[in-house]
Design an enzyme around this catalytic site. Structure first.
Site: not given
Length: 586
Positions: A198, A200
């Site tokens: 994931k 950022d």
């Protein structure tokens, strides 16, 4: 809402706007037919004239009636398929007969505009809060009323660029809403799930046609200028065209970091585009292919990149989700994205893409600020989320700022000042020393947990988010991960009714030729070919993970003959049916 028919625009006033949620039945008051020239009008009609007020071109495209449109209008049941920039898929206008009202200008016909259940349907309104500007000029209602210049004229002219590939001219792909992941608090198990980091950063779609490149945010804003240093490397990927989904990031201490990304955008620092999906290639949509096939095509398109390259392929791990998640959290990353390898691409938030976070963080609306006792400007920001049309207070954040970000935020606060709070309620001790702002600024905040009364604990500010409208900010509650059905739960499924019209609409949407849709599949039965198509479309998301990449036999039911099985390719099948060689024993 207008549909062209018989040389005029059949028109309805949809007071709350359309909704992609089939449960939302939006009132649509039929008004007089309008001339075709009115279809391209955007501007202000003087007060006192018919239709006085500001007019926005909110969507445009083509429509296809399902059945006879004249009969549908006459009977008050007009079904159609929309191919707009925002409104897509199957819809119906239903006349509420007996609910019309008498007015001095004649009867007022009350209709309902309803979205049919298809791949474009959503839970909750997926349109009116997300899209608030003109598809033609990019202006909002206030900008149209003030007569501001178009924000998209230049971009629209440039976007007509075409390249020649595969014996045809291919245009720069249009923006499409990206697929979004559902937040869950458990990592799904099974090798059918692909696990990616994931990132950022900023979600972005890269539209490419040769050396021409456009970079769009998740809401369709053209940020090619902001992400300008990525244009050159993306423009070298292909001589054809492509639409790539990914995330734009910057690094700090070996990890993607949103605050560093914000600084890089302001200073021209290094950026990296992590590509994780391929929606279109050389004018051909790939969205109906399984994710694994789309990612393999993407890998081949990108080639082998050097570690320092500005465009990188987003690697994944099949299965072992708990180990991947633990490794990501231990290394200080944000979490993982789990994607079902057999899933098609959906322009919505789905449970075939899941996100699991190591640390809780999300966007919040900034509704005010508390002044500092030691220096000028703010000491903390007052945060909230929109719930049921009300801005709910969620606490304040006073850490995570540096000197530059503090100054930039203070300038933005002063530009959005107001005299009264936008929050529904605010604690008395906070209200006494607060300065209020219009609820338009959005910030991303990390926190450890939320108290029982909905206030953040140990929040830390990560940065302003310019890619998400404030009205879309709601509290994120983890959903249950996709459940495995058991014998105890199988009997509790809700029954669905499938019609010929639904199946015909599915076939039209997919471009499949469907002959004799009303014919029963089996002698003596009532289930038709069209109803079977509608059923398969409804269960595809659940069925495909279990039958993907497995050879299947066909059950052939020629008209007037007994059913039989067919395993071998005897010719005449469409290209969409893939073949596999299997060696048989004599």
């Amino acid at each position: 809402f207008r549909l062209e028919l018989d040389g005029v625009l059949k028109s309805w006033a949809v007071t709350k706007g359309p909704s992609t949620d089939p449960a939302d039945k939006r009132l649509a008051v039929r008004v007089e037919d309008h001339p075709l020239d009115y279809g391209g009008f955007e501007g202000t009609i003087p007060e006192g004239q018919y239709g006085g007020g500001t007019v926005m071109l909110w969507d445009e495209g083509t429509w296809e009636p399902v059945g006879d449109p004249h009969q549908g209008l006459e009977e008050g049941d007009l079904k159609f398929v929309l191919k707009g920039k925002r409104m897509k898929g199957e819809w119906v206008l239903v006349h509420m007969k007996g609910r019309d009202q008498k007015t001095k200008n004649g009867p007022r016909e009350n209709w309902l505009l309803i979205k049919h259940k298809d791949r474009y349907a959503t839970q909750g309104d997926g349109l009116t809060e997300k899209f608030t500007t003109s598809v033609e000029t990019g202006r909002d209602l206030d900008g149209i009323a003030k007569g501001l210049k178009s924000r998209r004229k230049a971009a629209k002219a440039e976007a007509t660029t075409k390249v020649w590939t595969g014996g045809k001219a291919v245009a720069l792909p249009d923006f499409r809403p990206p697929q979004l992941a559902t937040l869950v608090d458990e990592v799904p198990a099974g090798r059918e799930w692909l696990f990616e980091m994931k990132y950022d950063g900023y979600r972005a779609l890269a539209a490419i046609a040769g050396s021409e490149v456009r970079l769009f945010t998740r809401n369709g804003n053209d940020w090619t200028r902001q992400f300008g240093r990525l244009v050159e490397p993306l423009g070298k990927l292909t001589k054809g065209s492509a639409l790539i989904d990914g995330e734009i990031c910057s690094f700090k201490d070996g990890r993607t970091d949103f605050s560093t990304l914000k600084d890089a955008l302001g200073s021209g620092g290094p950026l990296v585009f992590f590509a994780f999906d391929l929606l279109e290639l050389d004018g051909e949509s790939l969205e109906r292919l399984p994710l694994t096939e789309r990612k393999e095509k993407l890998r081949r398109l990108l080639g082998k990149a050097k570690p320092e390259a500005e465009v990188q392929y987003s690697e994944h791990v099949a299965g072992s989700g708990e180990k991947v998640f633990a490794a990501m959290c231990e290394a200080g990353h944000e979490g993982v994205i789990a994607k079902l390898g057999s899933s098609t691409y959906q322009h919505d938030r789905t449970k075939t893409w899941l996100k699991v976070k190591c640390l809780k963080r999300q966007e919040f609306v900034i509704g005010g600020w508390r002044p500092s006792d030691k220096k000028t400007g703010f000491a903390s920001l007052l945060l909230g989320t929109w719930e049921d049309g009300k801005l709910v207070y969620r606490g304040r954040v006073g850490t995570g700022f540096n000197q530059d970000s503090h100054a930039a935020i203070q300038k933005a606060l002063e530009a959005h000042a107001r005299t009264t709070p936008a929050f529904e309620t605010v604690p008395r001790d906070i209200r006494r020393r607060a300065n209020w702002v219009e609820p338009q600024l959005v910030g991303e905040v990390a926190f450890t947990e939320m108290t029982p009364d909905g206030v953040l604990r140990h929040p830390s500010f990560m940065g302003l988010r310019e890619d998400k409208p404030a009205r879309e900010v709601h509290i994120e509650t983890p959903a249950a991960k996709p459940a495995t059905r058991t014998a105890a739960t199988r009997g509790k499924s809700k029954a669905m009714t499938f019609t010929d019209e639904m199946g015909i609409g599915v076939a039209e949407r997919l471009g499949v030729r469907l002959t004799s849709p009303e014919r029963p599949v089996l002698p003596g039965e009532t289930v038709t070919k069209a109803q079977i198509i509608a059923y398969y479309d409804a269960v595809a998301e659940r069925m495909l993970p279990h039958i993907a990449n497995r050879p299947l036999s066909l059950v052939r039911v020629p008209h007037g003959s007994r059913p039989f099985f067919q395993k071998h390719d005897s010719g005449g099948f469409p290209d969409v049916m893939k073949r596999v060689e299997i060696y048989l024993k004599e």
